[in-house]
Design an enzyme around this catalytic site. Structure first.
Site, PDB file in Angstrom:
ATOM      1  N   LYS A  85     -12.808  -4.607   8.808  1.00 56.85           N
ATOM      2  CA  LYS A  85     -11.751  -4.168   9.714  1.00 56.85           C
ATOM      3  C   LYS A  85     -11.815  -4.925  11.039  1.00 56.85           C
ATOM      4  O   LYS A  85     -10.774  -5.178  11.669  1.00 56.85           O
ATOM      5  CB  LYS A  85     -11.831  -2.656   9.937  1.00 56.85           C
ATOM      6  CG  LYS A  85     -11.399  -1.827   8.737  1.00 56.85           C
ATOM      7  CD  LYS A  85      -9.918  -2.019   8.405  1.00 56.85           C
ATOM      8  CE  LYS A  85      -9.444  -1.029   7.354  1.00 56.85           C
ATOM      9  NZ  LYS A  85      -7.994  -1.134   7.066  1.00 56.85           N
ATOM     10  N   GLY A 121       0.825  -1.196   0.000  1.00 59.05           N
ATOM     11  CA  GLY A 121       0.000   0.000   0.000  1.00 59.05           C
ATOM     12  C   GLY A 121       0.858   1.244   0.000  1.00 59.05           C
ATOM     13  O   GLY A 121       0.456   2.320   0.459  1.00 59.05           O
ATOM     14  N   ALA A 122       2.067   1.106  -0.544  1.00 64.51           N
ATOM     15  CA  ALA A 122       3.044   2.202  -0.509  1.00 64.51           C
ATOM     16  C   ALA A 122       2.690   3.331  -1.465  1.00 64.51           C
ATOM     17  O   ALA A 122       3.346   4.369  -1.458  1.00 64.51           O
ATOM     18  CB  ALA A 122       4.437   1.669  -0.831  1.00 64.51           C
ATOM     19  N   GLY A 123       1.662   3.141  -2.281  1.00 67.05           N
ATOM     20  CA  GLY A 123       1.228   4.217  -3.160  1.00 67.05           C
ATOM     21  C   GLY A 123       0.349   5.235  -2.459  1.00 67.05           C
ATOM     22  O   GLY A 123       0.161   6.344  -2.964  1.00 67.05           O
ATOM     23  N   TYR A 156     -17.492  -2.143   5.678  1.00 66.68           N
ATOM     24  CA  TYR A 156     -16.152  -1.676   6.029  1.00 66.68           C
ATOM     25  C   TYR A 156     -15.821  -2.072   7.466  1.00 66.68           C
ATOM     26  O   TYR A 156     -14.746  -2.632   7.746  1.00 66.68           O
ATOM     27  CB  TYR A 156     -16.067  -0.159   5.862  1.00 66.68           C
ATOM     28  CG  TYR A 156     -14.760   0.444   6.327  1.00 66.68           C
ATOM     29  CD1 TYR A 156     -13.615   0.326   5.548  1.00 66.68           C
ATOM     30  CD2 TYR A 156     -14.681   1.144   7.530  1.00 66.68           C
ATOM     31  CE1 TYR A 156     -12.412   0.880   5.970  1.00 66.68           C
ATOM     32  CE2 TYR A 156     -13.499   1.700   7.950  1.00 66.68           C
ATOM     33  CZ  TYR A 156     -12.362   1.570   7.168  1.00 66.68           C
ATOM     34  OH  TYR A 156     -11.180   2.130   7.592  1.00 66.68           O
ATOM     35  N   ASP A 168      -4.602 -10.944  -4.257  1.00 69.85           N
ATOM     36  CA  ASP A 168      -4.472 -12.249  -4.908  1.00 69.85           C
ATOM     37  C   ASP A 168      -3.368 -13.018  -4.176  1.00 69.85           C
ATOM     38  O   ASP A 168      -2.217 -12.595  -4.182  1.00 69.85           O
ATOM     39  CB  ASP A 168      -4.107 -12.057  -6.379  1.00 69.85           C
ATOM     40  CG  ASP A 168      -4.006 -13.361  -7.161  1.00 69.85           C
ATOM     41  OD1 ASP A 168      -3.643 -14.398  -6.560  1.00 69.85           O
ATOM     42  OD2 ASP A 168      -4.267 -13.345  -8.369  1.00 69.85           O
TER      43      ASP A 168
END
Length: 226
Positions: free
Chosen positions: A149, A10-12, A145, A56
């Site tokens: 979580k 999730g580094a974007g 959501y 995936d």
């Protein structure tokens, strides 16, 4: 290979990117992963980027195996991957629930499965997932959501029980609202006043993966802000 390798998934996103930068500053060799090819281009020089969809399980394993072979076995995994959906329980669709579970809980499991063998072989490792306050406290208007979580929170605690005997610590942080460019247009002034900067949450993640946090495992750290 003697590098201390940290993988940030999730580094974007703003939180993932900031966390990657802080871990690099702390001396880790950092690899940032995101499915958004353009977003990972914003990672600074010195942080390797990989593109792939970690929801995936086959992709998650392939990414981790390639990083282990080319950079070194991972000592740290930070999973900042996540997505958000508003909607009441009575309006939820099967597609809504599947997406939330696949992204917010499924990816955490597949990534953990991928990194755990390398950490087990080293006898040490740290995993930090990014949960959320609605996963700890029931919140109206975000049913799928919150459920996803909550699944991640429970998974974190189960993983702690199973992996701690192998020398692997598993924790999570739980923000409420992050003050990001993506979120800001949708926040009321009151919400914005309570929102937490990604840098503050990234600081907590950096602490959790550090040697100073060695006694901490199985924790879900509230990062709610004011």
């Amino acid at each position: 290979m003697s590098a201390r390798v940290a993988i940030v998934v999730g580094a974007g996103g703003e939180l993932g990117r900031t966390t990657a930068q802080k871990l690099a500053a702390a001396g880790f060799t950092v690899v940032g992963i995101d499915r958004n090819k353009e977003a990972v281009k914003e990672l600074p020089d010195g942080i390797r980027s990989e593109v792939g969809d970690a929801t995936d399980p086959a992709v998650a394993k392939d990414l981790v195996d390639r990083i282990a072979a080319e950079v070194g076995p991972p000592e740290v995994l930070v999973n900042a991957l996540g997505t958000y959906h508003l909607g009441d329980a009575l309006d939820a669709t099967p597609a809504d629930l599947r997406l939330m579970i696949d992204v917010n809980a499924g990816a955490a499991l597949w990534l953990t499965q991928a990194v755990a063998p390398y950490m087990r072989d080293r006898g040490t490792g740290v995993i930090v997932h990014v949960a959320a306050r609605p996963g700890l406290e029931p919140t109206a208007g975000m049913a799928t959501y919150g459920v996803s979580k909550a699944a991640l929170v429970h998974l974190t605690r189960v993983l702690d029980l199973e992996l701690r005997p192998l020398g692997i610590r598993v924790n999570a942080v739980a923000p409420q609202i992050l003050d990001t460019a993506k979120n800001r247009p949708y926040l009321t002034p009151d919400q914005l006043a309570q929102a937490v900067p990604p840098e503050a949450v990234a600081d907590i993640i950096a602490f959790l993966v550090s040697d100073a946090a060695t006694p901490i495992s199985g924790a879900v750290v509230p990062t709610y802000g004011a």
